[in-house]
Design an enzyme around this catalytic site. Structure first.
Site, PDB file in Angstrom:
ATOM      1  N   SER A  36      10.854  29.171  46.461  1.00  0.00           N
ATOM      2  CA  SER A  36      11.437  30.025  45.427  1.00  0.00           C
ATOM      3  C   SER A  36      11.521  31.447  45.967  1.00  0.00           C
ATOM      4  O   SER A  36      10.559  31.942  46.558  1.00  0.00           O
ATOM      5  CB  SER A  36      10.585  29.972  44.162  1.00  0.00           C
ATOM      6  OG  SER A  36      11.271  30.571  43.105  1.00  0.00           O
ATOM      7  N   GLU A  37      12.670  32.096  45.745  1.00  0.00           N
ATOM      8  CA  GLU A  37      12.939  33.363  46.433  1.00  0.00           C
ATOM      9  C   GLU A  37      12.024  34.510  45.998  1.00  0.00           C
ATOM     10  O   GLU A  37      12.032  35.569  46.608  1.00  0.00           O
ATOM     11  CB  GLU A  37      14.402  33.763  46.241  1.00  0.00           C
ATOM     12  CG  GLU A  37      14.732  34.168  44.811  1.00  0.00           C
ATOM     13  CD  GLU A  37      16.224  34.304  44.568  1.00  0.00           C
ATOM     14  OE1 GLU A  37      16.971  33.403  44.987  1.00  0.00           O
ATOM     15  OE2 GLU A  37      16.630  35.304  43.972  1.00  0.00           O
ATOM     16  N   ASN A  38      11.251  34.321  44.937  1.00  0.00           N
ATOM     17  CA  ASN A  38      10.291  35.360  44.559  1.00  0.00           C
ATOM     18  C   ASN A  38       8.977  35.225  45.332  1.00  0.00           C
ATOM     19  O   ASN A  38       8.048  35.982  45.090  1.00  0.00           O
ATOM     20  CB  ASN A  38      10.030  35.329  43.047  1.00  0.00           C
ATOM     21  CG  ASN A  38       9.435  34.017  42.597  1.00  0.00           C
ATOM     22  OD1 ASN A  38       9.834  32.956  43.063  1.00  0.00           O
ATOM     23  ND2 ASN A  38       8.474  34.071  41.697  1.00  0.00           N
ATOM     24  N   GLY A  39       8.921  34.255  46.249  1.00  0.00           N
ATOM     25  CA  GLY A  39       7.775  34.211  47.140  1.00  0.00           C
ATOM     26  C   GLY A  39       6.806  33.073  46.903  1.00  0.00           C
ATOM     27  O   GLY A  39       5.602  33.229  47.083  1.00  0.00           O
ATOM     28  N   VAL A  43       9.551  35.905  52.438  1.00  0.00           N
ATOM     29  CA  VAL A  43      10.306  34.786  51.872  1.00  0.00           C
ATOM     30  C   VAL A  43      11.785  34.892  52.247  1.00  0.00           C
ATOM     31  O   VAL A  43      12.453  33.883  52.476  1.00  0.00           O
ATOM     32  CB  VAL A  43      10.076  34.658  50.347  1.00  0.00           C
ATOM     33  CG1 VAL A  43      10.809  35.705  49.564  1.00  0.00           C
ATOM     34  CG2 VAL A  43      10.483  33.265  49.878  1.00  0.00           C
TER      35      VAL A  43
END
Lengths: 219, 215
Positions: B49-52, B91
């Site tokens: 997930s791109e928020n880490g 990320v």
């Protein structure tokens, strides 16, 4: 040693017209206590550098709704209809940037780099007005550094040396903004005594000027 | 006729067949996320997930709520054993640097050149590109998962008319009507869905395509 202050005292560090980096990804990992105090002041005309403008009722989104933001350099505004409304009405300037490029630009600002070269956005409007540099036969966009007067970040843990550590997905932009700003304010859930285990520190204390111990886990 | 939810489930089921055991996968918000429900037996994937969050687990329940762990849509999730949290630099390095096997994104339009448009309808809808441009810059395989038409208008074009998210990066388009693959800037129809037909696809696709059905 870092100075431990209250959210009210933190507000005195802000002036209208400043460029402010604020950490958080949507509602996760937001320095809400200082934002709540900022909302009580007449500070405005801020340039916001952040991942997104959150939602109207939280954090960065509230600053937009209170018309405190003149310009926002962000990757996403879709979760805050008020940002979209202000943009369409010409009340706020929105500079949309690819999220990874935004993160790298902030890193460049704090790490002494003259910019970074990225393939992100090639062939799209994200390259408009930017220099294209060819390295070994491949094109890259030159993304320039971003800096700020103040970085306001959240961390789960802090210590009196200013070291910061994070729980869960709260690192996001919080962990990379401190080196890029002149003054750094970190809002933490828990003060660790005597100090955070050095193995677990994500942000070195030397970057952090002020600490606010919020004492809860409502981020 | 199928309603919107049923159409999305049809697409999600087909998308899931593209995952292989051990794949590192990034899924866009909405329809792409639904594909996880239909993973083939024995296939385990690592969701980024791109928020880490690498190793996204289930949604949180009333018993394990923690607003310090969310997915990129801001929804509370758990993290699986073996997963890790990252900051936004790391990320995005993962995504841009070619370490993601499969990325699935929704789209407003996709075209036969492999272009993707999903972040802006000028004057009407500008949510921003978020992490989409970085994601598509580095992924090994980019699948567009979307409804075949929008309000009856084709979304698979000869040339996208909306601002691009990526130029020449799309490898596959999956809709409720069929599957297209893009090779050397040519569009091939490789599968026709049981709920559609070649005539139906021809009538609702703006782009020229070559029929090259696979089993």
């Amino acid at each position: 040693m870092v100075k431990i202050i209250t959210p009210q005292e933190a507000v005195s560090l802000f002036c209208s017209g400043q460029t402010v980096m604020i950490g958080g990804f949507l509602n996760c990992g937001c320095p809400q206590a200082v934002i709540d105090e900022l909302l009580k002041t007449d500070i405005n005309n801020l340039t916001l550098i952040a991942n997104d403008t959150a939602v109207p009722e939280k954090s960065r989104g509230q600053l937009v709704c209170a018309h405190k933001i003149k310009k926002a350099v962000v990757s996403h505004i879709g979760t805050n209809p008020e940002t979209v409304r202000q943009m369409n009405a010409g009340e706020i300037e929105i500079d949309l940037q690819p999220q990874g490029s935004l993160a790298e630009r902030i890193r460049a600002g704090g790490a002494g780099l003259g910019g970074i070269l990225t393939p992100t956005g090639l062939g799209t409007s994200a390259q408009d007005g930017k220099q294209i540099i060819n390295v070994d036969g491949k094109d890259y966009i030159l993304e320039t550094p971003l800096k700020a007067d103040i970085a306001l970040v959240y961390a789960t843990y802090g210590d009196k040396y200013g070291n910061l550590a994070f729980y869960g997905s709260t690192k996001n932009f919080n962990a990379l903004m401190p080196p890029a700003a002149k003054t750094v304010i970190a809002e933490i859930d828990e003060l660790i005594e005597p100090a955070i285990n050095p193995n677990n520190v994500s942000v070195a204390g030397i970057y952090v000027d002020y600490l606010i111990v919020r004492g809860n886990k409502n981020v | 006729m199928f309603d919107k939810d049923e159409v999305q489930e049809i697409i999600a089921k087909r998308v899931a067949k593209e995952f292989h055991n051990g794949d590192v996968v990034t899924l866009g918000i909405g329809l792409p996320t639904k594909a996880v429900k239909y993973l083939p037996e024995g296939v385990k994937i690592l969701i980024n997930s791109e928020n880490g969050v690498l190793g996204v687990g289930n949604y949180q329940t009333a018993e394990n709520q923690d607003d310090r762990i969310t997915n990129a849509g801001g929804v509370g999730v758990t993290i699986n054993e073996g997963g890790c949290f990252m900051d936004s630099l790391n990320v995005f390095g993962l995504m841009r640097g070619g370490h993601i096997d499969v990325t699935v994104l929704g789209a407003l339009q996709a075209d036969s050149q492999g272009n993707l448009a999903n972040w802006c309808i000028p004057g009407k809808f500008t949510p921003g590109m978020g992490g989409a441009m970085d994601l598509v810059a580095g992924t090994k395989k980019l699948i567009v998962a979307m409804e075949h038409t929008a309000k009856g208008m084709p979304k698979i074009m000869n040339h996208c008319t909306l601002p691009l998210t990526a130029a020449g990066k799309v490898n596959m388009i999956i809709t409720e009507k069929g599957v297209f693959e893009i090779v050397n800037q040519q569009l091939f129809l490789t599968q026709i869905s049981p709920i559609s037909s070649l005539d139906d696809i021809r009538a609702t696709t703006e782009a020229d395509f070559i029929v090259a059905l696979k089993n």
